[in-house]
Design an enzyme around this catalytic site. Structure first.
Site, short mmCIF file in Angstrom:
data_model
loop_
_atom_site.label_atom_id
_atom_site.label_comp_id
_atom_site.label_asym_id
_atom_site.label_seq_id
_atom_site.Cartn_x
_atom_site.Cartn_y
_atom_site.Cartn_z
N LYS A 212 9.17 1.34 0.49
CA LYS A 212 9.10 1.34 1.96
C LYS A 212 10.28 2.11 2.53
O LYS A 212 11.22 2.48 1.81
CB LYS A 212 9.11 -0.11 2.47
CG LYS A 212 7.80 -0.85 2.26
CD LYS A 212 7.69 -2.05 3.18
CE LYS A 212 6.26 -2.53 3.28
NZ LYS A 212 5.62 -2.74 1.96
N SER B 130 0.24 -1.63 -4.45
CA SER B 130 1.54 -2.21 -4.16
C SER B 130 2.44 -1.20 -3.46
O SER B 130 3.38 -1.57 -2.77
CB SER B 130 2.18 -2.71 -5.45
OG SER B 130 2.35 -1.64 -6.35
#
Lengths: 207, 207
Positions: free
Chosen positions: A166, A129
């Site tokens: 991110k 993930s």
DNA sequence: TTAAAAGTGTATATTTGTGTATGTTTTATG
DNA sequence: CATAAAACATACACAAATATACACTTTTAA
């Protein structure tokens, strides 16, 4: 400097320092009483007074105690002070991030890694993930809780119930979360600008 | 060395040693009285004084007794050549680790356990601050004083004024001290890489 | 404005080391 | 053997350090 302290006085000092680091204040007479195992608040009050007389503590103008400047030992680097930070196992939308069932443990972190005024937590990276090249399964992420970020920051976001790391980029009316390396699996995510992040990744800890 | 001690003096010494290892302090006059079966505190007080005169005990600068020569029983080099190593009771904030007050005894250790060129000391394990599976309350840890370690070494560190034994791991810009077994209570401690350890655990001596 | 929490004062209790006096056992010696 | 000297124990008391009980303000928060 501290050589003429009795056992109880030393123990009290430990408790005081600990309380300072973890709660930000000197413990009350009764808290100290409990910490030292006394049965009357007088005893711990006397200890505080003694520490004042020995010039370990000093009363501030508002009447509260403060620790008189610690003599820094030569081997200072070898004495660490830590703060406990919750370790979150999995994070899902809808569940408040610090809900009990999320907290797997409390982990001690050096206070030098912490900016005061912020809350922190640790997150265990699971599977893929986290698509960053340098985050592997099982790593711990030290995250500073805040809801704004600068372009380029590595942020933690909750996307479709997945905790995702991110790079943050705001452009125009949108927020773009870019993976570090773009490929078939890891594509940027484009969100409306009112999207809120969970925090900023401060450290990646490989165990 | 101990040949000119009477039966009672020897018995007292045993009690004192036992108390040192298991409670961390020399027994009070009245505790010793009970241990020796006396009915007046004077008797045990006299014994203590005698032991001091025979230079088995010595008064520290804070007025408390310390044992001048404590041989490790069992067969830890009973006939071999020994070297004296300080036994530290508690290590607290601000006090240099070898301050007089910390030294409870001088313990004779077989020189075969010692690498020349290093300083050593013994530390008494207390309660659960040592979370290693094979270190129990009251054990003595023989520690080689040095400030660097290799990954995987069992090191002694001072964390929040507690003497802590954990496995050393340096990774990236951080040092991670791992407990042997991870569970709710025993979690890794994460520190900045300029953190210095106190030494490396060479032996665990169970008495 | 009240109730709870926090700090402090007075009096008393407990613990600790040590001093003095005395009792008991052991040992050495005439 | 007798007994004095030395070594070992006990009883009791005292002072200093620590700890407790409890009540009374002051502060804080509801």
């Amino acid at each position: 400097m501290f050589y003429d302290l009795s056992d109880k006085e030393l123990e009290a000092l430990k408790i005081i320092r600990n309380s300072l680091v973890h709660q930000g204040s000197i413990p009350s007479v009764r808290e100290l009483m409990i910490g030292l195992g006394y049965k009357s608040p007088r005893s711990s009050a006397v200890i505080l007074r003694t520490l004042e007389e020995k010039e370990i503590l000093r009363k501030k103008s508002d009447g509260r105690y403060q620790i008189v400047d610690f003599e820094i030992p030569e081997d200072y680097g070898s004495r660490a002070q830590t703060i406990k930070v919750p370790l979150l196992g999995s994070v899902a939308c809808g569940i408040p991030i610090f809900a009990d069932e999320n907290i797997e443990a409390e982990v001690s972190i050096s206070i030098e890694m912490i900016k005061s005024g912020y809350k922190y937590f640790l997150l265990r990276a699971e599977g893929d993930s986290m698509d960053e090249a340098d985050i592997n399964d099982g790593d711990l992420l030290l995250i500073r809780q805040q809801q704004d970020a600068d372009n380029g920051d590595r942020v933690l976001a909750l996307i479709d119930d997945e905790a995702t790391v991110k790079e943050y980029n705001r452009s125009g009316g949108m927020v773009i979360l870019k993976p570090k390396s773009t490929n078939k699996i890891h594509q940027p995510i484009i969100l409306k600008s009112d999207f809120r992040i969970q925090g900023i990744v401060e450290e990646v800890i490989s165990l």
